[in-house]
Design a protein around this motif. Structure first.
Motif, PDB file in Angstrom:
ATOM      1  N   SER A  43       0.880  -1.174   0.000  1.00  0.00           N
ATOM      2  CA  SER A  43       0.000   0.000   0.000  1.00  0.00           C
ATOM      3  C   SER A  43       0.912   1.218   0.000  1.00  0.00           C
ATOM      4  O   SER A  43       2.129   1.079   0.081  1.00  0.00           O
ATOM      5  N   ASP A  67       1.375   3.112   2.349  1.00  0.00           N
ATOM      6  CA  ASP A  67       2.080   3.118   3.626  1.00  0.00           C
ATOM      7  C   ASP A  67       3.295   2.185   3.623  1.00  0.00           C
ATOM      8  O   ASP A  67       4.345   2.519   4.162  1.00  0.00           O
ATOM      9  N   THR A  68       3.165   1.018   2.988  1.00  0.00           N
ATOM     10  CA  THR A  68       4.309   0.087   2.990  1.00  0.00           C
ATOM     11  C   THR A  68       5.455   0.597   2.114  1.00  0.00           C
ATOM     12  O   THR A  68       6.589   0.163   2.262  1.00  0.00           O
ATOM     13  N   ARG A  74       6.408   3.733   2.075  1.00  0.00           N
ATOM     14  CA  ARG A  74       7.016   4.901   2.701  1.00  0.00           C
ATOM     15  C   ARG A  74       8.326   4.533   3.397  1.00  0.00           C
ATOM     16  O   ARG A  74       8.369   3.598   4.198  1.00  0.00           O
ATOM     17  N   LYS A  78      11.272   5.066   6.115  1.00  0.00           N
ATOM     18  CA  LYS A  78      11.377   5.709   7.422  1.00  0.00           C
ATOM     19  C   LYS A  78      12.674   5.304   8.124  1.00  0.00           C
ATOM     20  O   LYS A  78      13.270   4.259   7.804  1.00  0.00           O
ATOM     21  N   SER A  99      11.824   0.939   3.833  1.00  0.00           N
ATOM     22  CA  SER A  99      10.361   0.812   3.898  1.00  0.00           C
ATOM     23  C   SER A  99      10.032  -0.641   4.221  1.00  0.00           C
ATOM     24  O   SER A  99      10.924  -1.495   4.267  1.00  0.00           O
ATOM     25  N   ASP A 100       8.733  -0.913   4.407  1.00  0.00           N
ATOM     26  CA  ASP A 100       8.322  -2.297   4.673  1.00  0.00           C
ATOM     27  C   ASP A 100       8.385  -3.175   3.425  1.00  0.00           C
ATOM     28  O   ASP A 100       8.179  -4.388   3.501  1.00  0.00           O
TER      29      ASP A 100
END
Lengths: 75, 351
Positions: free
Chosen positions: B209, B211-212, B214, B216, B226-227
């Motif tokens: 997604s 978010d994954t 992104r 960090k 990121s994930d």
């Protein structure tokens, strides 16, 4: 054991000049990094036949903490 | 600790392919200071790696290695009844890459195809699967393909993994023959350590997604990922190796009834030279008996063991006892002791 451990610690991290003693907070040493961490784990396994997991290692602050943890696990 | 013994099955020949593009690790990135880079590179002993061009997959490297093997080693495609492909960087989520390779390589529709999703222990797990099926006499020959494009997996801004991994593919032909004698395997799994090495996102537990994707900061050292990137908890991976690998090697030797000194070559997974030197010291084995490619090709996950054999042991495999040991993501770890009457090795292909 304390003197011997300090010597091994110094040799492992190649700390030629720096002063270290039992109260030294090892993460504050100038060249401490994640690879120093691996070297210290290897040294502790080789010399004392002790394995300290990462989660427990996180709680150890000074060189004396390391020594106490080794003693605890040798029992 | 599952152990397996096979009789009269062995590796006839092997070939390998690596990407043409050489990464000089000292110059890989400007993201870290020169001094930081030097420290990591010198300690891990990975000086060069090979990176596949965009669009090149693990399967392409295996395809090139397999074609080289068919050209050089007098193996008939019509005789291949089993194709196993080991990788954690497959072409698609479905279908399995082994099926696609069956067609690309011109193998018959009667071929059994299997993908194995395994990392650094994968070659030995794969061999055990192939040997098991080959012991059934209805199969003529098997093709074991093992490929990785790990260069795509890790964040260049996470120094724990940025400088280690490379790409490669190998092909091996497995056949029956009394000259191969007995082979001994020990295979192990510990899913309680699933979080030590992982790519969290992109499957069905944790779908990709915004978010994954992104990036960090993930630790006190300022590493960034990121994930969608792979990560590795180096300290506990190392603790795991210390605890499990030497005793697994001893277990497989006990099973085969050989001593450490009777082994001609130890081929370890090429994780990094720090771990390999540790194993050499711990087991007290002759460093000349442990061929290494970690300096030139880096950590290629499951490919590193067979790649090291093809790269370093050409012309040196007549009547030799070999010990292979691989360990990593899962965690899984495996060792085998096999006999090489004369494994035929092709020169490495650049792709």
């Amino acid at each position: 054991m304390e003197d011997r451990f300090l010597e091994l610690f110094r040799d492992t991290l190649e700390l030629d000049g720096s002063q270290i003693d039992l109260n030294t907070k090892f993460r504050d040493l100038e060249n401490w990094d994640s690879l120093s961490f691996l070297s210290i784990l290897a040294m502790i396994d080789e010399e004392y036949d002790v394995i300290i997991e990462g989660n427990d290692f996180k709680n150890l602050i000074t060189i004396n903490d390391l020594i106490n943890e080794i003693k605890k696990r040798q029992k | 600790m599952a152990t397996l013994v096979f009789k009269n099955v062995g590796i006839h020949s092997m070939a390998a392919a690596v990407p043409r593009k050489i990464i000089d690790n000292y110059r890989y990135t400007d993201y870290f200071s020169e001094e930081e880079v030097k420290q990591v590179v010198d300690k891990t002993g990975v000086y060069q790696r090979r990176f596949a061009e965009p669009g090149t997959c693990s399967s392409d490297l295996c395809f090139a290695a397999a074609n080289k093997l068919f050209e050089d080693q007098n193996v008939k495609k019509e005789e291949i009844d089993l194709l196993v492909f080991i990788s954690q960087t497959p072409d698609y989520r479905m279908p399995a890459t082994s099926v696609i390779l069956q067609e690309r390589l011109g193998l018959g529709n009667g071929t059994i195809t299997l993908d194995l999703n395994l990392g650094c222990s994968g070659f030995i797990f794969g061999l055990s699967v192939v040997y098991s099926l080959m012991e059934r006499k209805s199969l003529r020959k098997a093709l074991l393909l093992d490929g990785e494009t790990r260069s795509r997996v890790y964040s260049p801004k996470d120094r724990k993994t940025a400088f280690l991994f490379g790409d490669a593919g190998v092909a091996a032909v497995i056949e029956r023959g009394s000259k191969y004698g007995s082979s001994f395997f020990s295979l192990n799994s510990d899913g309680s350590k699933e979080d030590l090495i992982k790519i969290k996102a992109g499957g069905y537990r944790y779908p990709s997604s915004a978010d994954t994707m992104r990036e960090k900061v993930i630790d006190e050292y300022g590493n960034i990922r990121s994930d969608e990137h792979g990560y590795m908890d180096g300290g506990d991976v190392f603790n795991f190796v210390i605890k499990e690998v030497p005793q697994d090697i001893k277990r497989v030797l006990e099973l085969s009834g050989k001593s450490l000194t009777q082994i001609d070559y130890f081929i370890f997974h090429q994780a990094n030279s720090f771990i390999n030197n540790y194993l050499i010291n711990k087991l007290k084995i002759d460093p000349d008996k442990t061929p290494s490619t970690v300096g030139r090709f880096g950590n290629t996950s499951s490919v590193s063991i067979p790649l090291t054999i093809v790269s370093e042991l050409k012309g040196r495999l007549k009547s030799k006892n070999l010990l292979l040991s691989g360990f990593g993501v899962g965690m899984t770890w495996a060792s085998c002791q096999i006999y090489s009457p004369e494994c035929h090795l092709s020169d490495i292909v650049e792709y």
